[in-house]
Motif scaffolding. Structure first.
Motif, PDB file in Angstrom:
ATOM      1  N   MET A   1       0.424  -0.995   0.178  1.00 54.36           N
ATOM      2  CA  MET A   1      -0.032   0.218   0.219  1.00 54.36           C
ATOM      3  C   MET A   1       0.671   1.336   0.436  1.00 54.36           C
ATOM      4  O   MET A   1       1.763   1.131   0.686  1.00 54.36           O
ATOM      5  N   SER A   2       0.566   2.394  -0.238  1.00 51.43           N
ATOM      6  CA  SER A   2       1.507   3.633  -0.659  1.00 51.43           C
ATOM      7  C   SER A   2       0.575   4.188   0.257  1.00 51.43           C
ATOM      8  O   SER A   2      -0.159   4.569   0.247  1.00 51.43           O
ATOM      9  N   TYR A   3       1.792   5.159   0.800  1.00 51.23           N
ATOM     10  CA  TYR A   3       0.729   6.435   2.021  1.00 51.23           C
ATOM     11  C   TYR A   3       0.812   7.388   1.070  1.00 51.23           C
ATOM     12  O   TYR A   3       0.114   8.632   0.887  1.00 51.23           O
ATOM     13  N   PHE A   4       0.548   7.395  -1.295  1.00 47.85           N
ATOM     14  CA  PHE A   4       0.687   8.576  -1.304  1.00 47.85           C
ATOM     15  C   PHE A   4      -0.844   9.929  -1.693  1.00 47.85           C
ATOM     16  O   PHE A   4      -0.900  10.498  -1.066  1.00 47.85           O
ATOM     17  N   ASP A   5      -2.052   8.648  -1.530  1.00 49.61           N
ATOM     18  CA  ASP A   5      -3.225   9.503  -1.482  1.00 49.61           C
ATOM     19  C   ASP A   5      -3.002  10.310  -0.070  1.00 49.61           C
ATOM     20  O   ASP A   5      -4.285  11.386   0.697  1.00 49.61           O
ATOM     21  N   GLN A   6      -2.497   9.462   0.969  1.00 52.83           N
ATOM     22  CA  GLN A   6      -2.473   9.994   2.544  1.00 52.83           C
ATOM     23  C   GLN A   6      -2.155  11.580   2.939  1.00 52.83           C
ATOM     24  O   GLN A   6      -2.431  12.472   2.918  1.00 52.83           O
ATOM     25  N   TYR A   7      -0.982  11.569   1.695  1.00 50.59           N
ATOM     26  CA  TYR A   7      -0.098  12.487   1.524  1.00 50.59           C
ATOM     27  C   TYR A   7      -0.798  13.695   0.897  1.00 50.59           C
ATOM     28  O   TYR A   7      -0.649  15.324   0.725  1.00 50.59           O
ATOM     29  N   LEU A   8      -1.771  13.075  -0.319  1.00 41.57           N
ATOM     30  CA  LEU A   8      -2.389  14.187  -1.085  1.00 41.57           C
ATOM     31  C   LEU A   8      -3.576  14.715  -0.296  1.00 41.57           C
ATOM     32  O   LEU A   8      -3.971  16.097  -0.091  1.00 41.57           O
ATOM     33  N   LYS A   9      -3.820  14.240   0.772  1.00 39.19           N
ATOM     34  CA  LYS A   9      -4.934  14.617   1.805  1.00 39.19           C
ATOM     35  C   LYS A   9      -4.742  15.623   2.729  1.00 39.19           C
ATOM     36  O   LYS A   9      -5.153  16.507   3.196  1.00 39.19           O
ATOM     37  N   ALA A  10      -3.560  15.233   3.063  1.00 42.10           N
ATOM     38  CA  ALA A  10      -2.159  15.330   4.595  1.00 42.10           C
ATOM     39  C   ALA A  10      -2.033  17.688   3.717  1.00 42.10           C
ATOM     40  O   ALA A  10      -2.321  18.661   4.211  1.00 42.10           O
ATOM     41  N   ASN A  11      -2.146  17.130   2.372  1.00 40.81           N
ATOM     42  CA  ASN A  11      -1.618  18.346   1.686  1.00 40.81           C
ATOM     43  C   ASN A  11      -2.895  19.605   1.262  1.00 40.81           C
ATOM     44  O   ASN A  11      -2.079  21.053   1.461  1.00 40.81           O
ATOM     45  N   GLU A  12      -4.331  18.703   1.553  1.00 43.16           N
ATOM     46  CA  GLU A  12      -5.106  19.421   1.242  1.00 43.16           C
ATOM     47  C   GLU A  12      -5.389  20.661   2.256  1.00 43.16           C
ATOM     48  O   GLU A  12      -5.822  21.882   2.526  1.00 43.16           O
ATOM     49  N   ALA A  13      -5.063  20.630   4.007  1.00 43.39           N
ATOM     50  CA  ALA A  13      -4.592  21.354   5.416  1.00 43.39           C
ATOM     51  C   ALA A  13      -3.601  21.893   5.081  1.00 43.39           C
ATOM     52  O   ALA A  13      -3.786  22.960   5.521  1.00 43.39           O
ATOM     53  N   TYR A  14      -2.942  21.528   4.238  1.00 43.50           N
ATOM     54  CA  TYR A  14      -1.108  22.509   4.111  1.00 43.50           C
ATOM     55  C   TYR A  14      -1.931  23.282   3.628  1.00 43.50           C
ATOM     56  O   TYR A  14      -1.055  25.301   4.215  1.00 43.50           O
ATOM     57  N   VAL A  15      -1.815  23.222   2.470  1.00 40.73           N
ATOM     58  CA  VAL A  15      -2.595  24.240   1.466  1.00 40.73           C
ATOM     59  C   VAL A  15      -3.369  25.710   1.945  1.00 40.73           C
ATOM     60  O   VAL A  15      -2.807  26.668   2.198  1.00 40.73           O
TER      61      VAL A  15
END
Length: 166
Positions: A1-15
């Motif tokens: 399993m990749s963490y990439f989708d999790q990173y994209l979701k976290a990035n939304e909060a960062y933005v």
């Protein structure tokens, strides 16, 4: 399993926190920090840096390589940095390997003969910082007026300890 989708979701909060301010290309503090890729070292937090303050260059062991010198030359000549910090850390993986042993492992696991490739291992962390500072000072691509400092970050305490040179 990749963490990439999790990173994209976290990035939304960062933005949402980042805002839309356009930071200038050159680092505000005019410093480049050369350090290890170790995940236990959060350079910005450890040194009190904000977004846009410094160039942070990372590789295995935080060693000065031809590519690091290339990046530092660009950092200085095109972005105006005037200081370099060589920051190694305790409990580094580069202290646990040898060129011969790692070359054998790569051959055994990947079937690749790396020949005489130097993975830049070290056994004395203070000596490694001093060696890297010496490489920078000897490089014709690093001007003599660039301030170069060295330190060792303790991964257990977070404390940064200066290394005197020479």
């Amino acid at each position: 399993m990749s963490y990439f989708d999790q990173y994209l979701k976290a990035n939304e909060a960062y933005v949402a926190l980042h805002g839309t301010a356009h930071l200038p290309l050159p680092p505000r503090m005019r410093v480049a920090i050369l350090t290890c890729m170790d995940s236990r070292l959060h350079v910005a937090q450890a040194l009190g840096l904000a977004l846009g303050d410094a160039h942070i260059l990372r590789n295995a062991g935080g060693r000065v390589t031809e590519d690091m010198i290339r990046s530092l030359a660009i950092s200085q000549q095109l972005m105006g940095t005037r200081e370099i910090v060589v920051l190694h850390h305790t409990d580094c993986g580069a202290e646990r390997l040898t060129n011969e042993g790692f070359a054998k492992q790569l051959n055994d696991t990947l079937g690749v003969d790396v020949g005489e490739m130097d993975f830049l291992p070290f056994s004395d962390i203070v000596k490694s910082v001093k060696e890297d500072i010496a490489k920078l000072k000897a490089s014709p691509l690093i001007p003599d007026d660039i301030i170069i400092s060295g330190a060792i970050y303790d991964v257990d305490t977070g404390k940064m300890n200066p290394v005197s040179y020479p």
